[in-house]
Design a protein around this motif. Structure first.
Motif, PDB file in Angstrom:
ATOM      1  N   ARG A 434       0.847  -1.192   0.000  1.00 26.03           N
ATOM      2  CA  ARG A 434       0.000   0.000   0.000  1.00 26.03           C
ATOM      3  C   ARG A 434       0.885   1.246   0.000  1.00 26.03           C
ATOM      4  O   ARG A 434       1.013   1.944   1.011  1.00 26.03           O
ATOM      5  CB  ARG A 434      -0.924  -0.007   1.229  1.00 26.03           C
ATOM      6  CG  ARG A 434      -1.952  -1.133   1.173  1.00 26.03           C
ATOM      7  CD  ARG A 434      -2.588  -1.376   2.530  1.00 26.03           C
ATOM      8  NE  ARG A 434      -3.658  -0.440   2.832  1.00 26.03           N
ATOM      9  CZ  ARG A 434      -4.929  -0.615   2.475  1.00 26.03           C
ATOM     10  NH1 ARG A 434      -5.283  -1.674   1.784  1.00 26.03           N
ATOM     11  NH2 ARG A 434      -5.851   0.266   2.807  1.00 26.03           N
ATOM     12  N   ASN A 461       1.607   1.841  -9.246  1.00 26.67           N
ATOM     13  CA  ASN A 461       0.276   1.257  -9.055  1.00 26.67           C
ATOM     14  C   ASN A 461      -0.336   1.636  -7.704  1.00 26.67           C
ATOM     15  O   ASN A 461      -0.843   0.798  -6.971  1.00 26.67           O
ATOM     16  CB  ASN A 461       0.372  -0.286  -9.181  1.00 26.67           C
ATOM     17  CG  ASN A 461      -0.993  -0.915  -9.356  1.00 26.67           C
ATOM     18  OD1 ASN A 461      -1.928  -0.276  -9.853  1.00 26.67           O
ATOM     19  ND2 ASN A 461      -1.130  -2.162  -8.931  1.00 26.67           N
ATOM     20  N   ARG A 464      -5.711   1.708  -7.004  1.00 28.53           N
ATOM     21  CA  ARG A 464      -6.343   0.432  -7.367  1.00 28.53           C
ATOM     22  C   ARG A 464      -7.769   0.431  -6.817  1.00 28.53           C
ATOM     23  O   ARG A 464      -8.197   1.378  -6.169  1.00 28.53           O
ATOM     24  CB  ARG A 464      -5.552  -0.740  -6.761  1.00 28.53           C
ATOM     25  CG  ARG A 464      -4.058  -0.686  -6.989  1.00 28.53           C
ATOM     26  CD  ARG A 464      -3.382  -1.959  -6.492  1.00 28.53           C
ATOM     27  NE  ARG A 464      -3.374  -2.068  -5.045  1.00 28.53           N
ATOM     28  CZ  ARG A 464      -2.366  -1.655  -4.271  1.00 28.53           C
ATOM     29  NH1 ARG A 464      -1.305  -1.082  -4.809  1.00 28.53           N
ATOM     30  NH2 ARG A 464      -2.421  -1.803  -2.969  1.00 28.53           N
ATOM     31  N   ASP A 465      -8.486  -0.658  -7.067  1.00 29.71           N
ATOM     32  CA  ASP A 465      -9.873  -0.747  -6.580  1.00 29.71           C
ATOM     33  C   ASP A 465      -9.944  -0.675  -5.061  1.00 29.71           C
ATOM     34  O   ASP A 465     -10.879  -0.105  -4.489  1.00 29.71           O
ATOM     35  CB  ASP A 465     -10.524  -2.056  -7.063  1.00 29.71           C
ATOM     36  CG  ASP A 465     -10.787  -2.019  -8.562  1.00 29.71           C
ATOM     37  OD1 ASP A 465     -10.781  -0.903  -9.125  1.00 29.71           O
ATOM     38  OD2 ASP A 465     -10.987  -3.094  -9.156  1.00 29.71           O
ATOM     39  N   ASN A 468      -6.193   3.808  -2.755  1.00 27.99           N
ATOM     40  CA  ASN A 468      -5.757   4.984  -3.508  1.00 27.99           C
ATOM     41  C   ASN A 468      -4.719   5.709  -2.663  1.00 27.99           C
ATOM     42  O   ASN A 468      -5.041   6.315  -1.648  1.00 27.99           O
ATOM     43  CB  ASN A 468      -6.937   5.914  -3.824  1.00 27.99           C
ATOM     44  CG  ASN A 468      -6.535   7.034  -4.789  1.00 27.99           C
ATOM     45  OD1 ASN A 468      -5.385   7.464  -4.813  1.00 27.99           O
ATOM     46  ND2 ASN A 468      -7.489   7.490  -5.582  1.00 27.99           N
TER      47      ASN A 468
END
Length: 670
Positions: A434, A461, A464-465, A468
Motif C-alpha cells: 500500500r 500502481n 487500485r480498486d 488509492n
C-alpha cells in the motif's frame, strides 16, 4: 475467540482482548485512571481491580490481564468493592482538598470515582505531601500536588505527539511528573494532556478560573485552523466562546485537537470588526451599512462586469456560494481561493484530494512526502503517519529537513529528485503493498511537481480498486470547498491580477499580495482587522466560524456541518446575509432569504455538498508537465500565527514567541 463469564453472564471476546475490555463488552463499568483506549497499558493506578478465577485469591488489575478461555470474572464481589475502596483511599492520601478552586471541578474523574467507589471517610491523619509546580509552557497549567501518577500525559507525549518532553523523576513518595528541565513542552498537541489528566494536576492555563462546566452552552462545530476538519465543541457563556474542546470522531481527529484549535479562540474577542468602514482621504472611517452599500453600488456601476471575488482560508461554503452567485449575476467568473498564488490543475477533484483518507494513511507501508511539513500543516494527519510507522511503514521526504517526530529518509530539497528516483525509494515503493505519496502546498507551487506525483502514482500502481495512495495535503479549511465551488482560475491569482478587476470582493482574504490590486476598489467582508482590512476601501463586518452555521469540506473530501454557538459582535452580520442584502442594492437580488434557502440553492448547484460524509471523487487524473525543478520552501513559517484569528490571539502570540522564537516571557511582577 475465548469465552468468559462476567458476573454470571457468558460471552465471547476478541482474541487478545483484556479482562477490562471483556467487562465493558458485558456492559459493566470498570473504574480506571491510568488506562486509556488510545495509549499503551501502564497498569499503575490499580483502580480497575476485579476478581478472576482461576487465579490467585486476590483482586487483579483488569487493564493488563489478558482475557482467556473459561475465566470467571466478578466485578461486584465484596473483595472487589473493598479493594477499590482501599485504592481510592490511597490515591486521596496526598490529594489536596482543592475541589472548590480547581478548574477540573465538575468534570473530574477523581471526583466521580471517589463518589462511586470510595469510602465515606479517610483513616489517614498524617500531613499531605506537597510538590512544587512545574513549568510546561503557555498552554498547560500545573498543580502537581494533585497528581496521582497515572502517567497518561507521559504516554501521550511519547506515543501520540512524538516528543519525549514529559516524564517521571524520583521514586516512591518522591516521584514527580515534570517536563524536561522544566522547559515548555515543544509540541503543537500539548493541550491534549489537559483532557487526558483524570485529576486537576494539568489544566488549561488560558481558561483558568473562567467558568464552571455547568455554566456553559455546548455547541457542535468544525475547526477551521487547518484542513483536517477537527470535530470540536464550542463552550460559550453569553456572547463569548470560552473554550474549544475536541469531539470524538475516529475517522477525522480521533479525540485530539491541536493547540491552535483549542487556544486561538481568545482571538475572537480582539481586533474584531464590528462596524462598516469606508476609506475617505486615505483613512478608514466608521459608516452605516446603508452608506457602505451605496458606495459599493456606485463603484459597481462603473465596474460593470469587471468584478472578482477572492476567498480566504477560513470561509464556509455558503459564503463562497453566495459570492459566486453575486459575481456571476454581475457578469463575471473571476473567482479564486488560492490567495497565496498557487495555480495547480483542478480539472479532476480526485487529483487534488487526500484520497487515502486520514484513517487509511495509517495502513500505508511506504510513504513519500513531497514538499510538506506535515507536522505544521496538518498535525493530526502527522499522528496517523506515526501509527503507520509503528506498523512498519517507511517514510521518505523531499524538502528542507524538519523534525516530524519520527524517522524520515530525507532525499534532498530540490524536486528534480522526482526525475530520477533514488534506488532505495524506488525499491521501497515497488515492494510496498500500500504505497502512498503526499503532495504538500510547497510542491504544488512548483511547476511540474503535481504531474510528477501523478506519474509516480501511476508507475507504482498506487491507485487500485481497494487502495488509492495519491494524496494532496491542503492546509486551508476553505480550500476543498472552494475548489468544488469553482474558486480556481487556470492560472490562479495571476489570472485575477491580469484581468485588472475594478471591483474586488475579499472574503476574509488576508494573505493576498495587495500591491497587485492598487487600482481595484476592494471590499473586505471579514471579521478581523488584519491585512485584508488594512488594504480595503470598504469593510463589511462579518461573523467568525463559531458565530454562524456553515458547511466545510476537509482535505479528504469529507463534508461536515458546523453550528452557530454565539452571535457576532456589534453590527457584524453573517457573511451570506451581507451578500444577500448587498445584492438588492446592486440590482442583482440573490434567490434566497435565509441560511436554509442559501444552503438549498448551493446543494442544487453542487449536489455533493448535500450530506455529511466523504465524497467519492472519480479518479481521472489530467496529463500534466512532470519535469519539476526547484527547491522546496514550506508555506507555513510560524505554526501559531497562520490566520487572522490566531494573530489576534494573545495565547498564540505567546506560544509563537516562546516555543518558536525562544523569547523569555516575563511575568507581571518582573
Amino acid at each position: 475467540m475465548p469465552k468468559v463469564t462476567v458476573d454470571g453472564v457468558e460471552l465471547e471476546v476478541p482474541q487478545g482482548a483484556t479482562v477490562l475490555q471483556a467487562c465493558e463488552l458485558a456492559g459493566k463499568e470498570i473504574p480506571r485512571f491510568c488506562y486509556h483506549e488510545r495509549l499503551s497499558i501502564a497498569g499503575n493506578c490499580r483502580m480497575c481491580l476485579v476478581e478472576v478465577k482461576p487465579g490467585p485469591p486476590k483482586p487483579q488489575a483488569s487493564c493488563a490481564l489478558p482475557a482467556a478461555e473459561g475465566q470467571e470474572i466478578r466485578t461486584d464481589s465484596e473483595m472487589v468493592k473493598k479493594a477499590r475502596e482501599g485504592v481510592m483511599e490511597f490515591l486521596l492520601i496526598n490529594h489536596p482538598l482543592d475541589c472548590p478552586i480547581c478548574d477540573q471541578g465538575g468534570e473530574c474523574d477523581l471526583q466521580d470515582q471517589a463518589m462511586a467507589y470510595g469510602r465515606g471517610s479517610t483513616r489517614y491523619e498524617e500531613n499531605k505531601r506537597a510538590v512544587t509546580e512545574k513549568y510546561m509552557g503557555p498552554i498547560v497549567k500545573t498543580i502537581m500536588t494533585r497528581c496521582i501518577h497515572c502517567t497518561r500525559c507521559v504516554r501521550f507525549a511519547e506515543e501520540v505527539a512524538g516528543v519525549e518532553d514529559i516524564g517521571a523523576i524520583g521514586r516512591g513518595e518522591n516521584m514527580q511528573i515534570t517536563s524536561y528541565l522544566e522547559h515548555a513542552v515543544q509540541s503543537e498537541l500539548s493541550g491534549n494532556v489537559v483532557d487526558l489528566c483524570p485529576v486537576g494536576a494539568l489544566t488549561s492555563k488560558p481558561y483558568a478560573f473562567e467558568a464552571r462546566p455547568w455554566e456553559l452552552k455546548k455547541t457542535l462545530g468544525i475547526d477551521v485552523m487547518d484542513a483536517v476538519g477537527t470535530n470540536v465543541r464550542f463552550d460559550s457563556r453569553g456572547r463569548e466562546v470560552l473554550r474549544v474542546l475536541p469531539r470524538v470522531n475516529d475517522d477525522v481527529n480521533e479525540e485530539w485537537a491541536t493547540d491552535k484549535t483549542r487556544y486561538a479562540i481568545d482571538g475572537l474577542m480582539r481586533r474584531r470588526l464590528d462596524k462598516p468602514y469606508i476609506r475617505k482621504s486615505g483613512k478608514l472611517v466608521e459608516a452605516s451599512w446603508d452608506e457602505a452599500f451605496k458606495a459599493i453600488a456606485k463603484k459597481a456601476k462603473d465596474a460593470g462586469s469587471s468584478v472578482a471575488a477572492i476567498a480566504g482560508d477560513l470561509v464556509d461554503c455558503e459564503t463562497m456560494f453566495a459570492a459566486r452567485e453575486l459575481v456571476g449575476a454581475m457578469g463575471s467568473n473571476l473567482l479564486e481561493g488560492r490567495q497565496t498564488g498557487m495555480a495547480y490543475d483542478v480539472s479532476n477533484m480526485a487529483a487534488v484530494n487526500f484520497n487515502s483518507g486520514l484513517n487509511g494513511i495509517e495502513t500505508a507501508d511506504a510513504i513519500l512526502l513531497i514538499g510538506t511539513n506535515i507536522r505544521w500543516e496538518a498535525p493530526l494527519a502527522n499522528t496517523r503517519i506515526r501509527k503507520a510507522i509503528k506498523r512498519g511503514a517507511k517514510v521518505f521526504a523531499i524538502g528542507p529537513e524538519v523534525d516530524l517526530t519520527y524517522k524520515v529518509e530525507w532525499l534532498g530539497e530540490d524536486l528534480k529528485v522526482l526525475k530520477r528516483l533514488p534506488k532505495k525509494l524506488s525499491d521501497a515503493l515497488k515492494a510496498a503493498e500500500r504505497p502512498a505519496v503526499i503532495v504538500g502546498g510547497a510542491a504544488l507551487a512548483i511547476d511540474g511537481a503535481h504531474g510528477a506525483a501523478l506519474k509516480l502514482a501511476d508507475k507504482f500502481n498506487m491507485v487500485r480498486d481497494d487502495w488509492n495512495g495519491f494524496n494532496v495535503l491542503h492546509f486551508s479549511a476553505a480550500r476543498m470547498g472552494g475548489l468544488m465551488l469553482g474558486y480556481a482560475q487556470p492560472g490562479g491569482m495571476a489570472d485575477i491580477v491580469a484581468a485588472k478587476p475594478k471591483l474586488t470582493f475579499l472574503l476574509g482574504a488576508d494573505e493576498v499580495d495587495f500591491t497587485a490590486f492598487e487600482d481595484s476598489f476592494k471590499v473586505f467582508i471579514g471579521h478581523h482587522g488584519d491585512k485584508g482590512a488594512h488594504a480595503a476601501d470598504i469593510i463589511l463586518p462579518a461573523a467568525a466560524y463559531p458565530e454562524k452555521n456553515g458547511t466545510y469540506v476537509n482535505l479528504e473530501g469529507r463534508v461536515q456541518f458546523s453550528d452557530k454557538a454565539v452571535f457576532a459582535p456589534g453590527d457584524a452580520r453573517e457573511d451570506w446575509s451581507i451578500l444577500r442584502a448587498l445584492s438588492d442594492v446592486l440590482g442583482h437580488t440573490l434567490p434566497f432569504n435565509s441560511f436554509a434557502e442559501c444552503r438549498a440553492a448551493m446543494v442544487a448547484a453542487v449536489p455533493e455538498l448535500a450530506e455529511e460524509g466523504v465524497i467519492d471523487f472519480e479518479w481521472a487524473p489530467p496529463k500534466l508537465d512532470d519535469k519539476p525543478e526547484g527547491a522546496v520552501r514550506y508555506p507555513i513559517e510560524d505554526f501559531y500565527l497562520t490566520n487572522a484569528i490566531a494573530r489576534a490571539s494573545q495565547t498564540m502570540q505567546r506560544c509563537s514567541a516562546e516555543l518558536l522564537n525562544a523569547d523569555d516571557m516575563l511575568e507581571a511582577a518582573e
